[in-house]
Design an enzyme around this catalytic site. Structure first.
Site, PDB file in Angstrom:
ATOM      1  N   ASP A  67       0.817  -1.218   0.000  1.00 47.43           N
ATOM      2  CA  ASP A  67       0.000   0.000   0.000  1.00 47.43           C
ATOM      3  C   ASP A  67       0.848   1.263   0.000  1.00 47.43           C
ATOM      4  O   ASP A  67       2.064   1.214   0.177  1.00 47.43           O
ATOM      5  CB  ASP A  67      -0.973  -0.018   1.198  1.00 47.43           C
ATOM      6  CG  ASP A  67      -0.304  -0.446   2.502  1.00 47.43           C
ATOM      7  OD1 ASP A  67       0.934  -0.426   2.569  1.00 47.43           O
ATOM      8  OD2 ASP A  67      -1.026  -0.797   3.443  1.00 47.43           O
ATOM      9  N   ASP A 136      -7.637  -3.013  14.092  1.00 50.30           N
ATOM     10  CA  ASP A 136      -9.010  -3.373  13.705  1.00 50.30           C
ATOM     11  C   ASP A 136      -9.050  -4.571  12.751  1.00 50.30           C
ATOM     12  O   ASP A 136     -10.077  -4.867  12.161  1.00 50.30           O
ATOM     13  CB  ASP A 136      -9.716  -2.166  13.058  1.00 50.30           C
ATOM     14  CG  ASP A 136      -9.005  -1.664  11.794  1.00 50.30           C
ATOM     15  OD1 ASP A 136      -8.002  -2.277  11.374  1.00 50.30           O
ATOM     16  OD2 ASP A 136      -9.472  -0.662  11.229  1.00 50.30           O
ATOM     17  N   HIS A 138      -7.195  -4.924   9.947  1.00 46.12           N
ATOM     18  CA  HIS A 138      -6.919  -4.679   8.523  1.00 46.12           C
ATOM     19  C   HIS A 138      -5.596  -5.290   8.091  1.00 46.12           C
ATOM     20  O   HIS A 138      -4.659  -5.420   8.882  1.00 46.12           O
ATOM     21  CB  HIS A 138      -7.031  -3.187   8.164  1.00 46.12           C
ATOM     22  CG  HIS A 138      -5.930  -2.300   8.645  1.00 46.12           C
ATOM     23  ND1 HIS A 138      -6.141  -1.257   9.521  1.00 46.12           N
ATOM     24  CD2 HIS A 138      -4.612  -2.254   8.345  1.00 46.12           C
ATOM     25  CE1 HIS A 138      -5.000  -0.626   9.736  1.00 46.12           C
ATOM     26  NE2 HIS A 138      -4.059  -1.216   9.043  1.00 46.12           N
ATOM     27  N   GLU A 143      -9.571  -2.111   5.166  1.00 45.16           N
ATOM     28  CA  GLU A 143     -10.256  -1.861   6.430  1.00 45.16           C
ATOM     29  C   GLU A 143     -11.482  -2.776   6.561  1.00 45.16           C
ATOM     30  O   GLU A 143     -11.906  -3.408   5.589  1.00 45.16           O
ATOM     31  CB  GLU A 143     -10.692  -0.384   6.479  1.00 45.16           C
ATOM     32  CG  GLU A 143      -9.537   0.621   6.464  1.00 45.16           C
ATOM     33  CD  GLU A 143      -8.803   0.719   7.807  1.00 45.16           C
ATOM     34  OE1 GLU A 143      -8.808  -0.248   8.580  1.00 45.16           O
ATOM     35  OE2 GLU A 143      -8.217   1.782   8.063  1.00 45.16           O
TER      36      GLU A 143
HETATM   37  C1  GLP Z   1      -0.578   0.265   8.524  1.00 41.15           C
HETATM   38  C2  GLP Z   1      -0.188  -0.568   7.321  1.00 41.15           C
HETATM   39  C3  GLP Z   1      -0.431  -2.050   7.569  1.00 41.15           C
HETATM   40  C4  GLP Z   1       0.159  -2.443   8.905  1.00 41.15           C
HETATM   41  C5  GLP Z   1      -0.509  -1.667  10.004  1.00 41.15           C
HETATM   42  C6  GLP Z   1      -0.013  -2.034  11.388  1.00 41.15           C
HETATM   43  O1  GLP Z   1      -1.917   0.576   8.575  1.00 41.15           O
HETATM   44  N1  GLP Z   1      -0.878  -0.181   6.133  1.00 41.15           N
HETATM   45  O2  GLP Z   1       0.154  -2.801   6.505  1.00 41.15           O
HETATM   46  O3  GLP Z   1       0.012  -3.831   9.107  1.00 41.15           O
HETATM   47  O4  GLP Z   1      -0.240  -0.307   9.770  1.00 41.15           O
HETATM   48  O5  GLP Z   1       1.060  -1.217  11.739  1.00 41.15           O
HETATM   49  P1  GLP Z   1       2.075  -1.553  12.889  1.00 41.15           P
HETATM   50  O6  GLP Z   1       2.895  -2.693  12.383  1.00 41.15           O
HETATM   51  O7  GLP Z   1       2.904  -0.313  13.034  1.00 41.15           O
HETATM   52  O8  GLP Z   1       1.303  -1.912  14.076  1.00 41.15           O
END
Ligand code: GLP
Length: 262
Positions: A67, A136, A138, A143
């Site tokens: 993404d 959440d 995702h 989402e």
């Molecule tokens: C973002 C990314 C996801 C990731 C998520 C969790 O939203 N788009 O790919 O898994 O964050 O982030 P973290 O690893 O910092 O908890």
């Protein structure tokens, strides 16, 4: 799904890196799907160590990131492009032309998303997709209520995700873009292997719902129950809400040696 519970995030990251290394050694032109966020950082550190100390060769590897934020220039400090170059690509011998991220500045977003899907197909499909998980549930930026059949497209972040990710933008929610381009859940499900990482107590609920809950669009990661090769690497803190954690430990402890990094 295979649930691999390790004592801490470092051990879990190293275990997941062994899988990446095995794939790249067996298939030097492997296609990796990569993720951002704080969770995969230790995996990337270990990939860098494997490259520098053990000669793991990324010269023929191609990558596709999950993404990117819409509206951030590539060189913006918080773009996922910058994140990936700082935390991985600049420290391994990957060729810049083999690196792919969605274009957050695309003028024609649908055309750019379709081209991204085509590029994945042209590369032979993703062999191994790295995933984190949002609080959440995702994956990528898919989402809750994202279609399980979705492909790369524009999405709007939830307010929860904007809040969660504000920590990367000086804690200022107003600086977090509300739109992104993300691979779809269908795109992620096409990867030959999915490797999810989740660390810390804040992820325990999402992990339990993903692994043991019903498959449900409200918990996008739960679709991985339908993936033939989905491996979930977690630390003890992220394992606390699992009902069958002792069973997962028992399975892992009893794995034959040849299956350990498979
Ligand atoms: C973002 C990314 C996801 C990731 C998520 C969790 O939203 N788009 O790919 O898994 O964050 O982030 P973290 O690893 O910092 O908890």
């Amino acid at each position: 799904m295979e649930i691999i519970i390790q004592s801490d995030a470092v051990a879990a990251s190293r275990a997941s890196a062994r899988l990446v290394a095995r794939l790249v050694r067996e298939k030097p032109n492997a296609v990796l799907g990569l993720a951002t966020g704080s969770t995969p950082l230790m995996l990337y550190k270990e990939m860098i160590r494997l490259h520098k100390e053990e000669g793991l060769d990324f010269s023929r590897v191609a990558t596709f990131n999950l993404d990117e934020y819409i509206g951030l220039e590539k060189d913006h400090p918080q773009s996922y492009y910058t994140f990936m170059w700082e935390n991985l690509f600049s420290q391994i011998n990957i060729k810049p032309e083999n690196v792919h991220l969605p274009d957050g500045m695309a003028k024609d977003v649908p055309a750019s998303c379709a081209a991204y899907e085509q590029a994945i197909i042209a590369a032979g499909g993703i062999d191994l997709q790295v995933l984190g998980i949002g609080s959440d549930g995702h994956i990528g930026f898919n989402e809750p209520t994202s279609s399980f059949a979705s492909r790369t497209r524009i999405k709007t972040l939830t307010q929860q995700t904007v809040q969660d990710n504000a920590r990367f933008f000086d804690g200022d929610e107003s600086k977090v873009p509300h739109h992104c381009i993300t691979m779809g859940i269908g795109t992620i499900m096409d990867a030959r292997m999915n490797l999810m990482l989740a660390f810390g107590a804040g992820k325990a609920g999402a992990v339990a719902a993903t692994v043991e809950g019903p498959v449900c669009a409200m918990m996008p990661a739960s679709i991985l129950q339908h993936h033939p090769v989905a491996k979930v690497f977690i630390d003890e803190a992220a394992a606390t809400a699992l009902q069958l954690s002792d069973y997962y430990r028992w399975i892992y402890a009893g794995k034959p040696e040849w299956q350990r990094d498979a």
